[in-house]
Design a protein around this motif. Sequence first.
Motif, mmCIF file in Angstrom:
data_model
loop_
_atom_site.group_PDB
_atom_site.id
_atom_site.type_symbol
_atom_site.label_atom_id
_atom_site.label_comp_id
_atom_site.label_asym_id
_atom_site.label_seq_id
_atom_site.Cartn_x
_atom_site.Cartn_y
_atom_site.Cartn_z
ATOM 1 N N PRO A 5 81.743 -39.040 48.277
ATOM 2 C CA PRO A 5 80.837 -40.072 47.758
ATOM 3 C C PRO A 5 80.596 -39.952 46.253
ATOM 4 N N LEU A 6 80.504 -38.703 45.757
ATOM 5 C CA LEU A 6 80.303 -38.509 44.311
ATOM 6 C C LEU A 6 81.485 -39.093 43.546
ATOM 7 N N PHE A 7 82.718 -38.768 43.974
ATOM 8 C CA PHE A 7 83.905 -39.268 43.265
ATOM 9 C C PHE A 7 83.987 -40.780 43.370
ATOM 10 N N LEU A 8 83.670 -41.316 44.554
ATOM 11 C CA LEU A 8 83.755 -42.771 44.724
ATOM 12 C C LEU A 8 82.752 -43.472 43.817
ATOM 13 N N SER A 9 81.524 -42.902 43.698
ATOM 14 C CA SER A 9 80.554 -43.610 42.846
ATOM 15 C C SER A 9 80.915 -43.457 41.377
ATOM 16 N N ILE A 133 93.641 -57.109 33.411
ATOM 17 C CA ILE A 133 92.302 -57.499 33.867
ATOM 18 C C ILE A 133 92.361 -58.033 35.298
ATOM 19 N N ILE A 134 93.394 -58.826 35.609
ATOM 20 C CA ILE A 134 93.525 -59.375 36.969
ATOM 21 C C ILE A 134 93.703 -58.226 37.977
ATOM 22 N N VAL A 135 94.543 -57.235 37.606
ATOM 23 C CA VAL A 135 94.778 -56.115 38.528
ATOM 24 C C VAL A 135 93.492 -55.299 38.732
ATOM 25 N N VAL A 136 92.676 -55.161 37.676
ATOM 26 C CA VAL A 136 91.401 -54.440 37.832
ATOM 27 C C VAL A 136 90.509 -55.184 38.830
ATOM 28 N N VAL A 137 90.477 -56.521 38.730
ATOM 29 C CA VAL A 137 89.652 -57.297 39.661
ATOM 30 C C VAL A 137 90.160 -57.111 41.098
ATOM 31 N N LEU A 138 91.508 -57.119 41.273
ATOM 32 C CA LEU A 138 92.088 -56.846 42.602
ATOM 33 C C LEU A 138 91.663 -55.471 43.103
ATOM 34 N N SER A 139 91.697 -54.475 42.191
ATOM 35 C CA SER A 139 91.372 -53.106 42.593
ATOM 36 C C SER A 139 89.904 -53.000 43.006
ATOM 37 N N LEU A 140 89.058 -53.860 42.437
ATOM 38 C CA LEU A 140 87.652 -53.864 42.869
ATOM 39 C C LEU A 140 87.572 -54.250 44.346
ATOM 40 N N ILE A 141 88.377 -55.244 44.736
ATOM 41 C CA ILE A 141 88.358 -55.695 46.135
ATOM 42 C C ILE A 141 88.847 -54.583 47.056
ATOM 43 N N THR A 142 90.018 -53.983 46.746
ATOM 44 C CA THR A 142 90.513 -52.902 47.609
ATOM 45 C C THR A 142 89.555 -51.716 47.578
ATOM 46 N N GLY A 143 88.931 -51.483 46.419
ATOM 47 C CA GLY A 143 88.000 -50.365 46.306
ATOM 48 C C GLY A 143 86.788 -50.542 47.192
ATOM 49 N N ILE A 144 86.214 -51.758 47.207
ATOM 50 C CA ILE A 144 85.026 -52.012 48.030
ATOM 51 C C ILE A 144 85.391 -51.870 49.515
ATOM 52 N N LEU A 145 86.530 -52.466 49.918
ATOM 53 C CA LEU A 145 86.960 -52.343 51.315
ATOM 54 C C LEU A 145 87.229 -50.891 51.671
ATOM 55 N N GLY A 146 87.848 -50.156 50.719
ATOM 56 C CA GLY A 146 88.186 -48.757 50.970
ATOM 57 C C GLY A 146 86.961 -47.883 51.158
ATOM 58 N N CYS A 147 85.909 -48.136 50.353
ATOM 59 C CA CYS A 147 84.668 -47.369 50.492
ATOM 60 C C CYS A 147 84.006 -47.705 51.821
ATOM 61 N N TRP A 148 84.035 -48.996 52.150
ATOM 62 C CA TRP A 148 83.370 -49.484 53.358
ATOM 63 C C TRP A 148 83.949 -48.819 54.593
ATOM 64 N N ASN A 149 85.309 -48.748 54.652
ATOM 65 C CA ASN A 149 85.960 -48.198 55.847
ATOM 66 C C ASN A 149 86.289 -46.723 55.701
ATOM 67 N N ARG A 150 85.989 -46.152 54.540
ATOM 68 C CA ARG A 150 86.476 -44.800 54.230
ATOM 69 C C ARG A 150 87.960 -44.692 54.539
ATOM 70 N N SER A 151 88.710 -45.709 54.084
ATOM 71 C CA SER A 151 90.138 -45.749 54.375
ATOM 72 C C SER A 151 90.902 -45.055 53.255
ATOM 73 N N VAL A 236 88.352 -37.128 50.447
ATOM 74 C CA VAL A 236 88.255 -37.761 51.773
ATOM 75 C C VAL A 236 89.245 -37.105 52.727
ATOM 76 N N LYS A 237 90.458 -36.843 52.220
ATOM 77 C CA LYS A 237 91.486 -36.210 53.041
ATOM 78 C C LYS A 237 91.007 -34.824 53.514
ATOM 79 N N ARG A 238 90.457 -34.053 52.571
ATOM 80 C CA ARG A 238 90.005 -32.700 52.895
ATOM 81 C C ARG A 238 88.857 -32.758 53.908
ATOM 82 N N GLU A 239 87.917 -33.710 53.669
ATOM 83 C CA GLU A 239 86.770 -33.812 54.584
ATOM 84 C C GLU A 239 87.207 -34.218 55.984
ATOM 85 N N GLU A 240 88.214 -35.104 56.061
ATOM 86 C CA GLU A 240 88.711 -35.505 57.383
ATOM 87 C C GLU A 240 89.350 -34.326 58.096
#
Length: 297
Positions: A5-9, A133-151, A236-240
Amino acid sequence: MLSSPLFLSLASVFTLLGLALVSIAISTDNWTEVQVNRREIINAFKREPELSLRLQNAFGHNIIYFSRNYGLFHTCFPDTVPQEIGSFSKFSSPCIWNNEFNPPEAKKDHFSTPEWYRLYAYRSSIICYGAGIIVVVLSLITGILGCWNRSKKLIITTAVLLLIASLAMCLAMMGWHYVAYSERYLLDMEPYYKSWESVLKITSRHNYGWSYIVSWIGIAFLMLGSIFMFWAYVAVKREEEMALSAKHGAYLMPNYYDKGAGAIVPYGYGTYAGYGTYPYYNQYNTAGYYGYMTYGR
Ligand SMILES: *[C@@H]1O[C@H](CO)[C@@H](O)[C@H](O)[C@H]1NC(C)=O
């Protein structure tokens, strides 16, 4: 130990700050600042009337005789505005479009090779910056989904996207520097430096502006965001893995206690799996019981 969580934030803070900074950089016009000391030029005119006659028109109309700030798309005038230049107001200062991305055909017909290179470098740097800039905006979407699912997959995708975006923006900055370099040292036609009157060369001062610095800081923040995202992936990998081995440990435990109890209790009382020490007491009790019986007899 540092947790995911620290790294993700940290990753999201740096990415959002980086995105804000590069957006500010691209929309402001203080990338390069050229200060022209017009008073000094007027003094030179007074000393040399011949020079005054030759340059009077340019002095009133040509933007190279005015202090100006360059952005990626606009040229702005902080002090005096050239006459009849068709400026508009942006953040309350008069600006004109650079019109560099697609120069008029008539101009392009007479382009020399260095001018073409300059145009290509300018176009690629704008395209790389925009794509970043467009790729950063895309990464925000994958980032939010990734945090949500811890994927893990989405988190590593976000890290890679951020890395690609910041590298694209570094390329854009290199293209921009090539443009600045060729304007200064390669091109010897109007309106570039080598073609200037010597009086203008003496009285002009070039500086990098704050938009340029903000752009580099923004790109650095995006890179930090990417690095923290990679670390989040590792965490995340280590914690899993730790959670998995803890689960396995729980399954193994009864077995372990069986063996332990078997070792402690010679009579084979070790059937109370969870209560490691219980058969031990039992042993005393039974001993006491037999002892009592013996004594009583
Ligand atoms: C940035 O550019 C604008 C527009 O030319 C100008 O008014 C302003 O003073 C500049 N800011 C700095 C800090 O140079």
